[in-house]
Design an enzyme around this catalytic site. Sequence first.
Site, PDB file in Angstrom:
ATOM      1  N   GLN A 160       2.336  -7.778 -14.944  1.00 17.63           N
ATOM      2  CA  GLN A 160       3.415  -7.995 -13.978  1.00 17.63           C
ATOM      3  C   GLN A 160       4.583  -7.034 -14.200  1.00 17.63           C
ATOM      4  OE1 GLN A 160       4.538 -12.127 -13.530  1.00 17.63           O
ATOM      5  NE2 GLN A 160       6.539 -11.593 -12.682  1.00 17.63           N
TER       6      GLN A 160
ATOM      7  N   CYS B  11      -4.458 -16.983 -15.825  1.00 15.54           N
ATOM      8  CA  CYS B  11      -4.873 -16.977 -17.239  1.00 15.54           C
ATOM      9  C   CYS B  11      -4.011 -17.938 -18.059  1.00 15.54           C
ATOM     10  CB  CYS B  11      -4.843 -15.557 -17.819  1.00 15.54           C
ATOM     11  SG  CYS B  11      -3.237 -14.753 -17.775  1.00 15.54           S
TER      12      CYS B  11
HETATM   13 ZN   LIG Z   1      -3.907 -12.685 -18.419  1.00 17.04          ZN
END
Ligand SMILES: [Zn+2]
Length: 195
Positions: A122, A152
């Site tokens: 990100q 995740c």
């Molecule tokens: Zn991840």
Amino acid sequence: MPDQIAKRQGLELSIKNLLTEVGEDPNREGLVRTPHRVAAALEFFTSGYHQDVQAVLNGAIFNERYNEMVIVKDIDFYSMCEHHMLPFFGRAHIAYIPKGKLVGLSKLPRIVEVFSRRLQVQERLTQQIADTLYNALNPEGVGVVIEARHMCMMMRGVEKQNSSATTSAMLGVFRDDVRTRQEFLTLIGRDLSTG
Ligand SMILES: [Zn+2]
């Protein structure tokens, strides 16, 4: 084209092997077409590798004396984290203060797409969007904020199910001038200084 066909076949074979490795029978009815579908989906999710952000911006930059903040907020995006190859998704908010050059507003979501349809983190996604605009427009400044939820984290129970991550990249006056940065954060409904 033969290259592309070979690539696709390699991808499908990898998915088929993956199914076997996790304990499945890739030949059972429900899974026979799965490698094909997953390969096609993966090609789309990573299509940003084959897109040139300069080509996206070409012809969309024009001269204009407008010099107030331009903001496009709530740009939905979907990406995949490079650590787990699982989706992270959310919203991007982009602002800039021009210095003689504007870019077509519809190009801002396109920039987000080019960089989100790759394996990403990100933080880098946020920075790449900001750098691209900064380099293309040479503006007074650029601000980018991304809020995202990561599968995740959610699926593995690492963090609270509803937690989201916020990243920002501030360049030029957005970095140097607290009031400009605050105006941006207020206009997108975020005030990072007070949490
Ligand atoms: Zn991840």
